[in-house]
Design a protein around this motif. Sequence first.
Motif, mmCIF file in Angstrom:
data_model
loop_
_atom_site.group_PDB
_atom_site.id
_atom_site.type_symbol
_atom_site.label_atom_id
_atom_site.label_comp_id
_atom_site.label_asym_id
_atom_site.label_seq_id
_atom_site.Cartn_x
_atom_site.Cartn_y
_atom_site.Cartn_z
ATOM 1 N N LYS A 50 0.743 -1.256 0.045
ATOM 2 C CA LYS A 50 0.104 0.146 -0.052
ATOM 3 C C LYS A 50 0.858 1.240 -0.113
ATOM 4 C CE LYS A 50 -3.883 -2.382 1.323
ATOM 5 N NZ LYS A 50 -3.992 -3.013 0.461
ATOM 6 N N GLY A 51 0.366 2.393 -0.364
ATOM 7 C CA GLY A 51 1.115 3.527 -0.319
ATOM 8 C C GLY A 51 1.822 4.046 1.246
ATOM 9 N N ARG A 52 1.232 3.545 2.126
ATOM 10 C CA ARG A 52 1.797 3.834 3.491
ATOM 11 C C ARG A 52 3.171 2.695 3.577
ATOM 12 N NH1 ARG A 52 -2.961 1.210 4.866
ATOM 13 N NH2 ARG A 52 -2.885 -0.988 5.476
ATOM 14 N N ASP A 53 3.392 1.731 2.830
ATOM 15 C CA ASP A 53 4.646 0.959 3.015
ATOM 16 C C ASP A 53 5.379 1.393 2.249
ATOM 17 O OD1 ASP A 53 3.021 -0.844 4.376
ATOM 18 O OD2 ASP A 53 2.255 -1.839 2.348
ATOM 19 N N LEU A 54 5.387 2.556 1.414
ATOM 20 C CA LEU A 54 6.324 3.079 0.800
ATOM 21 C C LEU A 54 7.159 4.112 1.344
ATOM 22 C CD1 LEU A 54 4.869 3.245 -2.823
ATOM 23 C CD2 LEU A 54 6.037 1.264 -1.715
ATOM 24 N N ASP A 55 8.412 4.543 0.853
ATOM 25 C CA ASP A 55 9.254 5.520 1.471
ATOM 26 C C ASP A 55 9.633 6.281 -0.030
ATOM 27 O OD1 ASP A 55 11.130 7.277 2.567
ATOM 28 O OD2 ASP A 55 12.587 5.660 2.949
ATOM 29 N N VAL A 56 8.928 7.281 -0.162
ATOM 30 C CA VAL A 56 9.403 8.165 -1.417
ATOM 31 C C VAL A 56 9.416 9.668 -0.923
ATOM 32 C CG1 VAL A 56 8.281 8.848 -3.625
ATOM 33 C CG2 VAL A 56 7.672 6.670 -2.878
ATOM 34 N N LYS A 57 10.832 9.980 -1.518
ATOM 35 C CA LYS A 57 11.002 11.327 -1.245
ATOM 36 C C LYS A 57 11.380 12.064 -2.538
ATOM 37 C CE LYS A 57 12.523 11.247 3.640
ATOM 38 N NZ LYS A 57 12.037 9.708 4.137
ATOM 39 N N LEU A 58 10.677 13.183 -2.740
ATOM 40 C CA LEU A 58 11.323 14.084 -3.946
ATOM 41 C C LEU A 58 11.613 15.273 -3.354
ATOM 42 C CD1 LEU A 58 7.984 13.479 -6.169
ATOM 43 C CD2 LEU A 58 10.148 12.631 -6.615
ATOM 44 N N THR A 59 12.868 15.817 -3.867
ATOM 45 C CA THR A 59 13.427 17.010 -3.343
ATOM 46 C C THR A 59 13.776 17.700 -4.658
ATOM 47 O OG1 THR A 59 15.711 16.628 -2.967
ATOM 48 C CG2 THR A 59 14.060 16.285 -1.227
ATOM 49 N N LYS A 60 14.099 18.914 -4.834
ATOM 50 C CA LYS A 60 14.706 19.533 -6.029
ATOM 51 C C LYS A 60 15.737 18.996 -6.613
ATOM 52 C CE LYS A 60 15.713 24.411 -7.580
ATOM 53 N NZ LYS A 60 14.466 24.724 -7.974
ATOM 54 N N THR A 61 16.450 18.496 -5.741
ATOM 55 C CA THR A 61 17.870 17.752 -6.351
ATOM 56 C C THR A 61 17.831 16.285 -6.042
ATOM 57 O OG1 THR A 61 19.077 18.459 -4.639
ATOM 58 C CG2 THR A 61 18.909 20.001 -6.428
ATOM 59 N N ALA A 62 17.149 15.681 -5.405
ATOM 60 C CA ALA A 62 17.282 14.203 -5.066
ATOM 61 C C ALA A 62 16.035 13.407 -5.112
ATOM 62 C CB ALA A 62 17.873 14.194 -3.685
ATOM 63 N N ALA A 66 11.509 3.559 -2.035
ATOM 64 C CA ALA A 66 12.023 2.290 -1.422
ATOM 65 C C ALA A 66 10.589 1.694 -0.695
ATOM 66 C CB ALA A 66 13.173 2.482 -0.362
ATOM 67 N N ILE A 67 10.593 0.379 -0.232
ATOM 68 C CA ILE A 67 9.654 -0.057 0.537
ATOM 69 C C ILE A 67 10.402 -0.022 1.876
ATOM 70 C CG2 ILE A 67 8.599 -2.139 1.186
ATOM 71 C CD1 ILE A 67 8.631 -2.745 -1.995
ATOM 72 N N LYS A 68 9.546 0.635 2.592
ATOM 73 C CA LYS A 68 9.883 0.874 4.133
ATOM 74 C C LYS A 68 10.806 -0.514 4.514
ATOM 75 C CE LYS A 68 6.707 4.348 5.225
ATOM 76 N NZ LYS A 68 5.563 4.779 6.260
ATOM 77 N N GLY A 69 12.010 -0.085 5.014
ATOM 78 C CA GLY A 69 12.773 -1.189 5.748
ATOM 79 C C GLY A 69 13.610 -2.099 4.913
ATOM 80 N N GLN A 70 13.544 -1.425 3.310
ATOM 81 C CA GLN A 70 14.289 -2.295 2.574
ATOM 82 C C GLN A 70 15.334 -1.581 1.499
ATOM 83 O OE1 GLN A 70 11.692 -4.644 -0.184
ATOM 84 N NE2 GLN A 70 10.267 -5.442 1.437
ATOM 85 N N GLU A 71 16.106 -2.284 1.012
ATOM 86 C CA GLU A 71 16.981 -1.394 0.055
ATOM 87 C C GLU A 71 16.314 -0.555 -0.852
ATOM 88 O OE1 GLU A 71 20.482 -1.100 -0.240
ATOM 89 O OE2 GLU A 71 20.161 -1.848 1.797
ATOM 90 N N PRO A 72 16.693 0.727 -1.134
ATOM 91 C CA PRO A 72 15.837 1.529 -2.157
ATOM 92 C C PRO A 72 15.971 1.117 -3.550
ATOM 93 C CG PRO A 72 17.727 2.613 -1.097
ATOM 94 C CD PRO A 72 17.720 1.339 -0.380
ATOM 95 N N PHE A 73 14.846 1.335 -4.338
ATOM 96 C CA PHE A 73 14.871 1.030 -5.764
ATOM 97 C C PHE A 73 16.020 2.160 -6.420
ATOM 98 C CE2 PHE A 73 10.983 -0.715 -4.499
ATOM 99 C CZ PHE A 73 11.091 -2.041 -4.899
ATOM 100 N N ILE A 74 15.784 3.414 -5.805
ATOM 101 C CA ILE A 74 16.489 4.620 -6.481
ATOM 102 C C ILE A 74 16.738 5.222 -5.145
ATOM 103 C CG2 ILE A 74 16.363 6.825 -7.853
ATOM 104 C CD1 ILE A 74 14.084 5.502 -9.227
#
Length: 190
Positions: A50-62, A66-74
Amino acid sequence: MPGSPTPEERTKADADLKTKEDAEQAALPYKWTQTIKDLDVAIAVDGKYKGRDLDVKLTKTALRVAIKGQEPFIDGTLPHPIHVDESTWTLEPVPAGKEINIHLDKVNQLEWWPHVVTSAPKIDTSKIQPENSKLGDLDGETRGMVEKMMFDQRQKEMGKPSSDEQKKLDLLEKFKAQHPEMDFSGAKMG
């Protein structure tokens, strides 16, 4: 020039580079596409998330996805800045599960990105074939400029004056009409 590659060698080198590039891109945990204005990333994930299981951060330059607690995809620095307020991410159902879709709105909408994040393998942006755009896709000022250039090109091909040259001729004719006492027989244009 000695040592210059033949056209056949250049074609083979381009094909080899494309094969290597395709393999590097296929190995990434995501697929991405871009236009001159934006970039889209798709990451396939298990349908249980679900959306709450995800760790997505968009900033101007980064960007971090990831899925929380796992290695990030990006997880890395973007090659160029984005408009954070115009960039989005969604979790969409797809036949094979779900897909994280990230839409990045480029600040500089006149350049191709060689990769999504600077730590990823690059693509050769000089080989990108941009999609044809329609005049209707352009803003008013740009459209007017392009239409003028197209008109001037057609005029040139027919041996006729460009729009700027025609304006000068019209002004001269108007001036002549206002000053019939002047002799323009020896006047040269150009």
